[in-house]
Design an enzyme around this catalytic site. Structure first.
Site, short mmCIF file in Angstrom:
data_model
loop_
_atom_site.label_atom_id
_atom_site.label_comp_id
_atom_site.label_asym_id
_atom_site.label_seq_id
_atom_site.Cartn_x
_atom_site.Cartn_y
_atom_site.Cartn_z
CE LYS A 149 48.96 -8.74 -20.38
NZ LYS A 149 47.69 -9.29 -20.12
CD GLU A 175 46.71 -1.69 -34.66
OE1 GLU A 175 45.64 -0.89 -34.93
OE2 GLU A 175 47.44 -1.70 -35.51
CB CYS A 217 38.73 -0.78 -31.51
SG CYS A 217 39.07 -2.04 -32.69
CD GLU A 270 36.75 2.35 -27.04
OE1 GLU A 270 37.63 2.27 -26.03
OE2 GLU A 270 36.97 1.74 -28.18
P1 NAD Z 1 43.06 -2.51 -21.67
O1 NAD Z 1 44.12 -1.53 -22.14
O2 NAD Z 1 42.75 -2.47 -20.41
O3 NAD Z 1 43.91 -4.17 -21.70
C1 NAD Z 1 44.54 -4.42 -22.96
C2 NAD Z 1 45.76 -5.41 -22.55
O4 NAD Z 1 46.74 -4.70 -21.85
C3 NAD Z 1 45.44 -6.44 -21.54
O5 NAD Z 1 46.04 -7.77 -21.98
C4 NAD Z 1 45.83 -5.80 -20.49
O6 NAD Z 1 46.09 -7.02 -19.23
C5 NAD Z 1 47.06 -5.09 -20.62
N1 NAD Z 1 47.63 -4.18 -19.88
C6 NAD Z 1 46.45 -3.51 -18.92
N2 NAD Z 1 47.27 -2.66 -18.24
C7 NAD Z 1 48.62 -2.76 -18.80
C8 NAD Z 1 49.83 -2.17 -18.38
N3 NAD Z 1 50.08 -1.26 -17.38
N4 NAD Z 1 50.95 -2.35 -19.10
C9 NAD Z 1 50.94 -3.43 -20.01
N5 NAD Z 1 49.94 -4.22 -20.34
C10 NAD Z 1 48.74 -3.71 -19.63
O7 NAD Z 1 41.95 -2.79 -22.79
P2 NAD Z 1 40.75 -3.83 -22.95
O8 NAD Z 1 39.72 -3.16 -21.76
O9 NAD Z 1 41.17 -5.31 -22.46
O10 NAD Z 1 40.39 -3.58 -24.16
C11 NAD Z 1 39.45 -2.67 -24.67
C12 NAD Z 1 40.19 -1.69 -25.34
O11 NAD Z 1 40.91 -2.15 -26.62
C13 NAD Z 1 39.11 -0.55 -25.99
O12 NAD Z 1 39.57 0.62 -25.68
C14 NAD Z 1 39.12 -0.97 -27.51
O13 NAD Z 1 38.91 0.09 -28.10
C15 NAD Z 1 40.42 -1.30 -27.68
N6 NAD Z 1 40.67 -2.23 -28.79
C16 NAD Z 1 41.39 -1.65 -29.89
C17 NAD Z 1 41.41 -2.44 -31.13
C18 NAD Z 1 42.14 -1.79 -32.31
O14 NAD Z 1 42.66 -2.42 -33.07
N7 NAD Z 1 42.55 -0.41 -32.40
C19 NAD Z 1 41.09 -3.51 -31.07
C20 NAD Z 1 40.36 -4.10 -30.21
C21 NAD Z 1 40.23 -3.46 -28.87
#
Ligand code: NAD
Length: 487
Positions: free
Chosen positions: A172, A247, A281, A381
């Site tokens: 997804k 991650e 991230c 963050e």
């Molecule tokens: P997010 O957690 O809001 O969303 C990430 C994904 O999760 C999206 O596809 C979203 O639709 C889905 N999602 C949201 N709520 C959900 C739920 N209740 N159940 C299942 N899936 C759900 O994060 P974002 O705003 O899209 O991305 C930014 C974040 O991602 C930042 O915190 C960043 O640090 C992190 N990130 C981490 C890495 C890593 O490798 N550690 C890499 C890139 C980004």
């Protein structure tokens, strides 16, 4: 451009018939609407994956690998189109999408294509008379949920090892940036992956994402995203005790020691935070400067930050595009206010650029803020072009500040003293540490964090271990040592 869900080898409408608008963050105009996947679509995709999984697991590993290699070739061949789509959808400058996102995606799929028939089991030296071998078995159906910051690259980080290891996948993408992932789905079809082995279902997190994470037929969920969502995933994964890989967020410390090569440290530190508008991230979002070099460093660093060319991401002169969404722009501007409310000082940026042609987009100027280590902006963050600056005197103090927090993802340090470099790298609590560089990644090196940055690893052999489980087989070759009842 493909806008439907990819389930069981076909592009299909969503069960609810709804659509999600996809916006260009340069001016918030709508690029297209894509089908909105919901729980019902996830169920169909998981069912297709469950049917396809045993056949894919039984396919000769080199054949699985060849499919990934063909996919890598197709991505390379269609690289210009993918780079443009990625730039349009995410705001990445096209020059970065061409130079980084596309080649890195190709390299990662190639790495795992090559890995498919080289990942081996082993023979533990057990009792004489027994042969014990450990083979790695695929998990079966793997769910993958990814964010919006590097959507194209994440297709390869996630699907590469999962497919090489013989799993079937339901991925997804983020509702905000699904376009390159859908194009990769088309290319996967062309590369000859059997129906059901790969399923791509864009949709919202609280519906499609939550169903995938809780689905009883999904054996593992690999998630990249925020720490808050990571916690929810862990909770709902408990139903069938599926394996979870997380991650999550980060708050990378980037330490510049008094003996650093200043021009290189300035340049590397700017890349560490401003590349992709700081939406990474691993971004080096906390700059710790030794007090002896702080003034010289800051003068050059602010000069570089002010010279970064902001503009339309499709313009090849642009070095920084818009943030990916209006929400993200507002979040960064909110943190600028939080910083000053708590006594911090904005040294540079902190505003929407004052240029008419950028006024409809999600832009924020490269922002440098003086803040104390305990301030909110040093703990939370921000995920934007926003870096805090503080100073230190002793190495131990720098390490203590770097390790002060719940995250542990990426960190950097700049020094010409080899002993200091290795010593501090050892002391920093983070999954990745860069010495005299920042944000370098390679498909062969594990990527992931510790603490509230999550657990498990993308890439390298570690990723192959993540997508398999070890089966230990005991063969009685000469039963002398076998436990028995003495009769
Ligand atoms: P997010 O957690 O809001 O969303 C990430 C994904 O999760 C999206 O596809 C979203 O639709 C889905 N999602 C949201 N709520 C959900 C739920 N209740 N159940 C299942 N899936 C759900 O994060 P974002 O705003 O899209 O991305 C930014 C974040 O991602 C930042 O915190 C960043 O640090 C992190 N990130 C981490 C890495 C890593 O490798 N550690 C890499 C890139 C980004």
């Amino acid at each position: 451009m493909q806008t439907k869900l990819f389930i069981d080898g076909r592009f299909v409408e969503s069960a609810c018939g709804g659509t999600i608008p996809v916006l260009n963050p340069f001016d918030n105009s709508e690029i297209c609407g894509i089908a909105e996947g919901t729980a019902a679509d996830i169920d169909l995709a998981v069912a297709a994956a469950k049917t396809a999984a045993p056949g894919w697991a039984a396919t000769e590993p080199s054949i699985r690998g060849n499919a990934l290699l063909r996919l890598a070739d197709l991505i390379e061949k269609n690289g210009e189109e993918l780079a443009t789509l990625e730039a349009l959808d995410t705001g990445h400058p096209l020059r970065d999408a061409r130079k980084l996102d596309v080649p890195r995606t190709v390299a990662c799929f190639r790495y795992f294509g090559g890995m498919a028939d080289k990942f081996e089991g082993y023979l533990p030296p057990v009792y004489p008379g027994f042969l014990n071998y450990v083979q790695r078995e695929p998990i079966g159906v793997v769910g993958q949920i990814v964010p919006w910051n590097f959507p194209l690259m994440f297709t390869s980080w996630k699907m590469g090892p999962a497919l090489a290891a013989g799993n079937a996948v339901v991925l997804k993408p983020s509702e905000l940036t699904p376009l390159t992932t859908l194009r990769v789905a088309e290319l996967m079809h062309e590369a000859g992956f059997p129906s059901g082995v790969v399923n791509i279902v864009p949709g919202y997190g609280h519906t499609a994402g939550a169903r995938l994470a809780s689905h009883p037929d999904v054996g593992k969920i690999a998630f990249t995203g925020s720490t808050a969502t990571g916690r929810k995933i862990v909770e709902v994964s408990a139903g069938n005790l599926k394996k979870v890989q997380l991650e999550l967020g980060g708050k990378g410390a980037n330490i510049v020691f008094q003996d650093a090569v200043i021009p290189a440290a300035v340049n590397g530190s700017a890349w560490a935070i401003f590349h992709n508008q700081g939406q990474a991230c691993i971004a080096g979002s906390r700059l710790l400067l030794h007090e002896k070099i702080a003034d010289e460093f800051l003068e050059r660093f602010m000069g570089l930050a002010r010279s970064i060319r902001l503009g339309n991401q499709l313009d090849l002169a642009t070095e920084m595009g818009p943030l990916t969404s209006k929400q993200q722009q507002e979040k960064v501007l909110r943190y600028c206010k939080v910083a000053t409310d708590e006594g911090g000082e904005i040294l540079s940026g902190g505003r929407v650029p004052d240029r008419d042609e950028l006024s409809k987009g999600c832009f924020v100027e490269p922002t440098i803020v003086r803040a104390r280590p305990g301030d909110t902006v040093n703990r939370e963050e921000v995920f934007g072009p926003f870096v805090t600056v503080s100073t230190f005197r002793e190495d131990e103090e720098a390490v203590a500040i770097a390790n002060n927090g719940h995250y542990g993802l990426g960190s950097g340090l700049w020094t010409t003293n080899i002993t200091r470099g290795h010593k501090v790298a050892r002391q920093i609590r983070a999954g990745m540490v860069w010495v005299n560089s920042y944000k370098v990644a390679h498909p062969s090196s594990p990527f992931g964090g510790t603490g509230e940055s999550g657990y498990g690893r993308d890439m390298g052999f570690e990723a192959m271990r993540e997508y398999t489980w070890p089966k230990s087989v005991w063969v009685n070759v000469d039963a002398k040592v076998m436990p028995h009842y003495e009769r």
